[in-house]
Enzyme design. Structure first.
Site, mmCIF file in Angstrom:
data_model
loop_
_atom_site.group_PDB
_atom_site.id
_atom_site.type_symbol
_atom_site.label_atom_id
_atom_site.label_comp_id
_atom_site.label_asym_id
_atom_site.label_seq_id
_atom_site.Cartn_x
_atom_site.Cartn_y
_atom_site.Cartn_z
ATOM 1 C CB CYS A 22 -0.773 -3.161 11.630
ATOM 2 S SG CYS A 22 0.380 -2.144 10.677
ATOM 3 C CG ASN A 25 5.223 0.208 11.382
ATOM 4 O OD1 ASN A 25 6.362 0.544 11.655
ATOM 5 N ND2 ASN A 25 4.184 0.912 11.784
ATOM 6 C CB CYS A 27 -1.849 0.031 5.784
ATOM 7 S SG CYS A 27 -1.256 -0.351 4.121
ATOM 8 N NE ARG A 28 -3.957 -3.375 9.308
ATOM 9 C CZ ARG A 28 -3.987 -4.682 9.520
ATOM 10 N NH1 ARG A 28 -5.100 -5.217 10.004
ATOM 11 N NH2 ARG A 28 -2.938 -5.428 9.262
ATOM 12 C CB SER A 29 0.490 0.295 13.274
ATOM 13 O OG SER A 29 1.536 -0.026 12.394
ATOM 14 C CG ASP A 138 -4.182 -5.909 5.606
ATOM 15 O OD1 ASP A 138 -3.941 -4.796 5.090
ATOM 16 O OD2 ASP A 138 -3.392 -6.862 5.572
HETATM 17 P P1 4NP Z 1 -0.637 -3.016 7.478
HETATM 18 O O1 4NP Z 1 -1.005 -3.471 5.991
HETATM 19 O O2 4NP Z 1 -0.414 -4.267 8.290
HETATM 20 O O3 4NP Z 1 -1.832 -2.261 7.931
HETATM 21 O O4 4NP Z 1 0.613 -2.167 7.363
HETATM 22 C C1 4NP Z 1 -0.203 -4.348 5.252
HETATM 23 C C2 4NP Z 1 0.902 -3.870 4.602
HETATM 24 C C3 4NP Z 1 1.684 -4.736 3.842
HETATM 25 C C4 4NP Z 1 1.341 -6.061 3.764
HETATM 26 C C5 4NP Z 1 0.227 -6.538 4.432
HETATM 27 C C6 4NP Z 1 -0.530 -5.678 5.182
HETATM 28 N N1 4NP Z 1 2.129 -6.933 2.969
HETATM 29 O O5 4NP Z 1 1.752 -8.109 2.849
HETATM 30 O O6 4NP Z 1 3.166 -6.525 2.424
#
Ligand code: 4NP
Length: 165
Positions: A22, A25, A27-29, A138
């Site tokens: 993602c 790294n 939240c989703r992955s 997201d």
């Molecule tokens: P992820 O979510 O891609 O599912 O881990 C996010 C985590 C952090 C950020 C964006 C999306 N960020 O902008 O810091």
């Protein structure tokens, strides 16, 4: 021991190496990794599962507490995980690479140099709805999104095992 035994012991060899990707790294992955890892273990498969983010902001961090929470509610511990950034070598080191959304997919494919590398990369929800190109939303800025993300990834991970076992 012979090389095969050595390689197996050192985990250089397994039946399938899967990488979930993602943006952050956190939240989703990490959820995708934990869900697939749990299914792989319960089925006794010799698969390796890891995750990474295309961005570097959260390298070294634990998963987001909201992901830890929704995983725990579903009986899965993801607190062993630490965020790392996707590397170009991952395109050679893994057999299957699943992007959570279209943006992650484009970023990974930009780093691919061969058709063999490109063929490893899939949008994860196409496992459930082939060619629909649905992104896992997201949830970082949406406290309510984590249960929906978990449900989507749980379904996708069942299909991944069905397709590649
Ligand atoms: P992820 O979510 O891609 O599912 O881990 C996010 C985590 C952090 C950020 C964006 C999306 N960020 O902008 O810091």
């Amino acid at each position: 021991m012979g090389f095969a035994g050595f390689a197996q012991q050192m985990k250089y060899y397994c039946d399938m190496k899967v990488l979930m990707v993602c943006l952050g790294n956190i939240c989703r992955s990490p959820l995708a990794e934990g869900i697939l890892q749990t299914k792989v273990q319960s089925q006794g498969l010799d698969w390796e599962v890891d995750s990474a983010g295309t961005g570097a902001w959260h390298v070294g961090e634990l998963p987001d507490p909201r992901s830890v929470q929704v995983a725990r509610e579903n009986g899965i511990d993801i607190t062993y995980q630490r965020a790392r950034q996707f590397q170009v070598q991952d395109l050679d080191n893994y057999d299957l690479i699943f992007a959570m959304d279209q943006s992650n997919l484009a970023n990974i494919l930009r780093k691919a140099h061969t058709s063999a590398q490109e063929k490893k990369v899939h949008l994860i929800m196409n496992q459930v709805d082939p060619n629909a190109n649905i992104s896992v939303p997201d949830p970082y800025y949406d406290d309510d999104g984590f249960e929906q993300v978990f449900a989507m990834l749980d379904q996708a991970c069942d299909r991944i095992i069905e397709q590649w076992v």
